[in-house]
Design an enzyme around this catalytic site. Structure first.
Site, mmCIF file in Angstrom:
data_model
loop_
_atom_site.group_PDB
_atom_site.id
_atom_site.type_symbol
_atom_site.label_atom_id
_atom_site.label_comp_id
_atom_site.label_asym_id
_atom_site.label_seq_id
_atom_site.Cartn_x
_atom_site.Cartn_y
_atom_site.Cartn_z
ATOM 1 N N ASP A 34 -1.085 1.721 2.962
ATOM 2 C CA ASP A 34 -0.143 0.744 2.799
ATOM 3 C C ASP A 34 -0.166 0.100 4.104
ATOM 4 O O ASP A 34 -0.737 0.473 5.218
ATOM 5 C CB ASP A 34 1.280 1.258 2.737
ATOM 6 C CG ASP A 34 2.241 0.686 2.669
ATOM 7 O OD1 ASP A 34 2.337 -0.724 1.977
ATOM 8 O OD2 ASP A 34 3.503 0.923 3.325
ATOM 9 N N ASP A 36 2.727 -2.504 5.668
ATOM 10 C CA ASP A 36 4.097 -2.666 5.970
ATOM 11 C C ASP A 36 4.983 -1.521 6.225
ATOM 12 O O ASP A 36 5.164 -0.533 5.341
ATOM 13 C CB ASP A 36 5.105 -3.549 5.268
ATOM 14 C CG ASP A 36 4.380 -5.237 5.399
ATOM 15 O OD1 ASP A 36 4.067 -5.673 6.252
ATOM 16 O OD2 ASP A 36 3.897 -5.522 4.188
#
Length: 232
Positions: A34, A36
């Site tokens: 991922d 953010d």
């Protein structure tokens, strides 16, 4: 903001602490990150952007809104904000709100981006070990392109919001990453921080490590060093 493990910097999706960055029989075939809140500490910037756009629509975000905002795609967040505005059908479109969200977020990323401690080192170690990596983000590709130079790493693949019909918490982004890398999801480790992302990676069949950007990624690196060489 979403709940994160309170007393552990690293845990598996089932809550087991100190999980090693490996599959049952060795180094994973790929590590799917991922962006953010995992590699860059931008979750707060995204919340600020969403709150600003929400205020322009006449509503204030609260903690109760976090599951519908944090870790979600721009389109999903825009639809949620529009749905919560009285009389939105009279001129406020989800498409217009999505554009405002993207610009508000991009503005904050340009000026306030912080790389999570240990992220560049972890990515460098994976590259040195020959482990393929993918960036799997709910953000638009335009946002990912602002972040990538700060990470200094050549990902084998970038999956952004535009690349799948459904975003997190659906498994589609992680399934697409595994498909393009030609690896089985069960042979991948996904590194995530948000409930939506954890749900997506788990549903895809990946092993999931949940991290807290406040603690950095040092313990993920330690787990990697304890795994055998890729392909060994």
């Amino acid at each position: 903001m979403p709940d994160r493990p309170a007393d552990a910097a690293l845990s598996s999706a089932d809550g087991t602490p100190d999980a090693a960055l490996s599959c049952a029989d060795g180094t994973p075939d790929a590590v799917l990150f991922d962006m953010d809140g995992t590699l860059v500490d931008t979750e707060g910037l995204w919340w600020q952007a969403a709150a600003s756009v929400a205020r322009s629509l006449g509503r204030a975000l609260t903690a109760a809104d976090a599951p519908h905002v944090t870790g979600r795609t721009v389109g999903d967040t825009a639809a949620y904000l529009v749905d919560g505005v009285s009389g939105a059908s009279g001129g406020t479109s989800a498409e217009g709100v999505a554009g405002a969200l993207t610009e508000a977020f991009a503005e904050r990323v340009r000026t306030g981006l912080t790389v999570v401690p240990g992220a560049p080192e972890l990515l460098a170690e994976l590259a040195a070990a020959g482990v393929p990596t993918a960036l799997v983000t709910a953000s638009p590709r335009s946002i990912a392109e602002l972040v990538l130079p700060r990470l200094g790493h050549a990902f084998d693949l970038v999956i952004a919001d535009e690349d799948t019909v459904r975003g997190k918490p659906h498994p589609d982004p992680y399934l697409e990453a595994a498909r393009r890398l030609r690896v089985a999801p069960a042979r991948c480790v996904a590194v995530e921080d948000s409930p939506a992302g954890v749900a997506a990676a788990t549903a895809a069949g990946c092993r999931v490590l949940v991290v807290d950007p406040a603690h950095g990624l040092a313990r993920v690196r330690a787990g990697l060093r304890g795994a055998p060489p890729h392909g060994g």
